[in-house]
Every structure is written in structure tokens, then in C-alpha cells.
Design an enzyme around this catalytic site. Structure first.
Site, short mmCIF file in Angstrom:
data_model
loop_
_atom_site.label_atom_id
_atom_site.label_comp_id
_atom_site.label_asym_id
_atom_site.label_seq_id
_atom_site.Cartn_x
_atom_site.Cartn_y
_atom_site.Cartn_z
N THR A 141 51.91 3.43 16.49
CA THR A 141 51.39 2.09 16.74
C THR A 141 50.70 2.12 18.09
O THR A 141 51.24 2.66 19.06
CB THR A 141 52.52 1.04 16.75
OG1 THR A 141 53.49 1.40 17.74
CG2 THR A 141 53.18 0.94 15.38
N SER A 194 27.66 22.29 13.65
CA SER A 194 26.92 22.34 14.90
C SER A 194 25.85 23.41 14.86
O SER A 194 26.01 24.45 14.23
CB SER A 194 27.88 22.61 16.07
OG SER A 194 27.17 22.80 17.27
N SER A 195 24.76 23.13 15.56
CA SER A 195 23.70 24.13 15.70
C SER A 195 23.94 25.04 16.90
O SER A 195 23.24 26.02 17.09
CB SER A 195 22.34 23.42 15.87
OG SER A 195 22.35 22.62 17.04
#
Length: 467
Positions: A190, A321-322
Site C-alpha cells: 500500500t 533499446s538501440s
């Protein structure tokens, strides 16, 4: 280009050359020129095109039944409409989905396509309107103001059915994961802080319940769309429609579509009111918001794989990702959330368009229709994508989840009734200060026996599965 490649159509503004092979006419041409807004023609909303054809088919049968239209013309119009219902000629619906005129351009596009196809069926040339006219025959006893809203309702009902099916499939996928993860213990949270133990199955079960509740609310909202105003004509008074037309047209349209349609008890009110669309859009927003919340949870639970929570694994569907080798991103939940943002924006658009309606007609129904269509169709696609490319392939990191429970300070809450609040608090403080586990400290201080502690820390008890 040879003049034989064109025919001449006439309207109140004058003559215009129309491509000879086009089923649309001068009213459609002017609308295309006047409303270069979205670049999306009516044909991109196939259900609306079918809705228009269904209304025109029902109208032709009603006009024939009431003795207003001869059987030859009525049958030709009906055949042309049925072809459109079967998916033909949709490319001829070329006016932009957003247009001025409260849908008149959409109605006239339909009238012209149906009239010219009916002329062909009768063995005449396109544009020979002295034999069968878009307004005098295809639009007989009608107005855009009852045709367009009715067609929109038919289209919306059919579109909502697809979304309901997609939501049901997603609900089933979450329920299957809930069963699969039934005994996998984890820490609930929580406010992003450790709370008390639960199972991963319980967590996924809530997603199934959430989706199921939204599906029921959407089905309820869809019932309001079954009330139509066909026969209202211009403002709801039924001008130029014969006695009995409204009831007969509704009956024929119900037969054509297979939908339990009913005529509004007050056609004047129904012609100006778009409250059912506002309500439906609100439910779509509810669906979108809750789907995005679920997707945010999935992204957070799968964060890592080493530096995040790493409690579950989402299917790897593409490189992330590149520049960062091996990186995998939660792209499916991300795209679903983006659809949700769009739906919330569409709801604002629909609310403003509904509020801006004036007197006996809302002139802004085209943008309401376009926004609803995007919300419904994109949500359906998002649900199916989330189901097929994400939820069904989720796996649990059970060992990591169990370790997080054993190491969590929140575990002491489950032992509180057996240790007492003061002793439990002391254990929690010591665990937090030393980094040691709650169970380890309880045993060290002799507060519980090993057997009793093992019993209390059973997955079923920790997650309260017996209740």
C-alpha cells in the site's frame, strides 16, 4: 482526359463534373472539397457505412409497405443496400468523418451511392436521376436528422459487441493466471510500502474481477443505444413521414440488423439528445482508466530485471533499446496505456460536443461519432493485444517473491496476534535496523517454536485463503 470519363451532376449551387465510374455524386464531391480535415473517409468506419445501408434498406421496405415507393425501385434500392451490408462499395464512401452539417454529407454520400448502384441494377446509367433519385426515392420519408443518428446507433451497438468480446477474453486470461499463481506468496503493498502477505493469484484475480465488472457496465450502457429516432425526420415532428412510418421503419430495421431496437417515446427529445453517447463514453473512459492502472501494475511488478521489483516476467516481444544491448521494455502495457489516454481525451471531446448542441439538433454528432469509434475500436485492439502478447505469457519469479515475504518487515503483521503488539513492534524495529528477517529474529528470541512459526507462515494462512 476525355469528357466521356465524366458525367454531369447538378445541385442547387450548379453543375459539377463527376468521374463517370463513381457511384457518389455532386453532394459528396462538395463535401470532400469542404472538409479536408482528418484524411479519414467514412469507409474507415465500416460499421457506420453498414448502419447507413441498413437504415436505407429499412426505409425502402417501409416506403413500399406504405405505398409510397413502387416495388421496382424499392427492390433495386434494397439490393444495393444489401451489397453494402455485405461489404461492397465501401470505397465509395469518401466524405471525411468529421464534417459540418450534422451528418448531412454522410447521408447524401449514402443516398448517391445507393441511387447510382440501384440505377445500374435497373439497367440505367449512373446519374440518370429522373428514373431513381437520391433524395426523392432513397431518402424518401427521411431526414439526415433521423437517418444519421439511427445509423450511428446501429454501428455503435455492433462495435461495442467486439469490445465486449475482447474484454471477456482478457478477463479469462487474467483468471487463468490467477489460478496458475494461486499458491505463489508475495508481499502486498500500500502506497508502494510493504503491507501484508498475499498471493500473486489474488493479485491477478483482482484484475479479472475488474475487467469483468467493466464488461458488465459497458453492456448496460450499450442497452441505451438501442433507442432510435427513425421517423422523426427534421426535428422530431415526423414532417413528410406518413402515419405509421416510424413504427414500421423500426420493425424493418430490427429485422435487417437482428437488433432489438425500439423507437423513442418522444422523437423531438430524441432528435436533439445525445445523452446515451455521453454515458457510453463515460463507461469507455472507466474501462480505459482501469486498464491503464492494471498496465501500470504490470510494468511496476516486472521492473528490473535486477534493479526493480522483478516479481513477474512479461513476454519479450521486441528489443528494447538501440543503445543498451539485451534491454527488454514492457511495450504492450505501454501501448495500452496510450490508448487509455486517447480515450480520456475522446471523452472530453464528446462531452463538449454534447454540451454545444443547440435547440432541436446537435450539429456536432460527427465528431462524437468519430471519437466513439476511435475509443471503441482502439480499446478492442488494445485488449486483444494485451491478452495475446502479454497476459497469457506472464511468468512468476516465485523464489524472489517468497524471499521478499521472508525479508519483509510487513511479515510481522501476520504474527502480531501471536506475539502481541509491543513484541511485534520490537521485532520490526530490530529487523529494520539489522537487515535480518522477521522469522529469524522471532526464533532467536524464542517468541515462537519453529513448528508454530512454520504453521503460521503457511502460504494459505499468510494470504488468508481459507476465508
Amino acid at each position: 482526359m476525355s469528357t466521356a470519363s465524366f458525367r454531369t451532376d447538378h445541385d442547387l449551387l450548379g453543375d459539377r463534373d463527376i468521374p463517370a465510374d463513381a457511384y457518389w455524386g455532386v453532394h459528396t464531391l462538395r463535401a470532400v472539397e469542404n472538409f479536408p480535415i482528418t484524411g479519414q473517409p467514412l469507409s474507415t468506419n465500416a460499421q457506420l457505412v453498414r448502419g447507413l445501408a441498413a437504415v436505407k434498406l429499412a426505409a425502402a421496405r417501409t416506403n413500399q409497405e406504405l405505398g409510397l415507393l413502387d416495388a421496382v425501385r424499392a427492390d433495386a434500392i434494397a439490393e444495393a443496400c444489401q451489397e453494402i451490408l455485405d461489404g461492397k462499395l465501401h470505397e465509395q464512401f469518401i466524405v471525411d468523418v468529421i464534417q459540418g452539417g450534422a451528418g448531412t454529407s454522410s447521408n447524401m454520400n449514402a443516398n448517391e451511392v445507393i441511387a447510382n448502384r440501384a440505377l445500374e441494377i435497373l439497367g440505367h446509367k449512373k446519374g440518370d436521376y429522373s428514373r431513381l433519385h437520391p433524395n426523392d426515392h432513397v431518402n424518401l420519408s427521411q431526414s439526415t436528422n433521423d437517418v444519421y443518428p439511427t445509423a450511428v446507433r446501429v454501428a455503435t451497438i455492433l462495435s461495442v459487441r467486439g469490445l465486449l468480446d475482447a474484454l471477456e477474453t482478457l478477463e479469462e486470461a487474467f483468471a487463468a493466471k490467477a489460478a496458475e499463481f494461486r499458491t505463489v506468496v508475495k508481499m502486498g503493498r500500500t502506497q508502494l510500502q510493504d503491507a501484508v502477505p498475499m498471493t500473486l493469484g489474488q493479485e491477478f484475480g483482482t484484475y479479472a474481477v475488474t475487467v469483468g465488472e467493466d464488461r458488465l457496465r459497458l453492456a448496460e450502457a450499450g442497452l441505451l443505444i438501442h433507442e432510435i429516432n427513425l421517423g422523426a425526420t427534421a426535428i422530431g415532428t415526423g414532417l413528410n413521414a406518413p402515419v405509421g412510418y416510424s413504427a414500421a421503419a423500426c420493425r424493418h430495421l430490427a429485422e435487417v440488423t437482428g437488433l432489438p431496437l425500439v423507437t423513442s417515446v418522444d422523437l423531438i427529445e430524441a432528435t436533439q439528445d445525445v445523452g446515451a453517447f455521453v454515458h457510453l463514453s463515460g463507461v469507455l473512459k472507466r474501462v480505459a482508466v482501469k486498464l491503464s492502472k492494471i498496465c501500470n501494475d504490470l510494468r511496476l511488478l516486472s521492473s528490473g530485471p535486477r534493479a526493480g521489483l522483478g516479481e513477474i516476467n512479461l513476454p519479450a516481444v521486441q528489443s528494447g533499446s538501440s543503445i543498451m544491448p539485451g534491454k527488454i521494455n514492457p511495450v504492450i502495457p505501454e501501448v495500452v496505456s496510450q490508448v487509455a489516454y486517447e480515450v480520456v481525451g475522446n471523452d472530453v471531446t464528446i462531452s463538449m460536443a454534447a454540451e454545444s448542441g443547440q435547440l432541436q439538433l446537435n450539429a456536432f454528432e460527427p465528431v462524437i461519432v468519430h471519437s466513439l469509434d476511435k475509443s471503441i475500436s482502439h480499446l478492442e485492439n488494445a485488449c486483444r493485444t494485451l491478452t495475446d502478447r502479454c497476459v497469457r505469457g506472464i511468468t512468476a519469479n516465485a523464489q524472489r517473491l517468497r524471499l521478499s515475504v521472508e525479508q519483509s518487515i510487513g511479515l510481522v503483521t501476520a504474527l502480531n496476534p501471536h506475539l502481541g503488539y509491543a513484541a511485534a513492534t520490537a521485532i520490526a524495529q530490530e529487523a529494520l535496523a539489522t537487515g535480518r528477517g522477521v522469522a529469524e529474529l522471532v526464533l532467536e528470541h524464542g517468541l515462537l517454536s519453529a513448528d508454530r512459526l512454520e504453521e503460521l507462515l503457511q502460504p494459505e494462512r499468510l494470504a488468508n485463503l481459507t476465508n
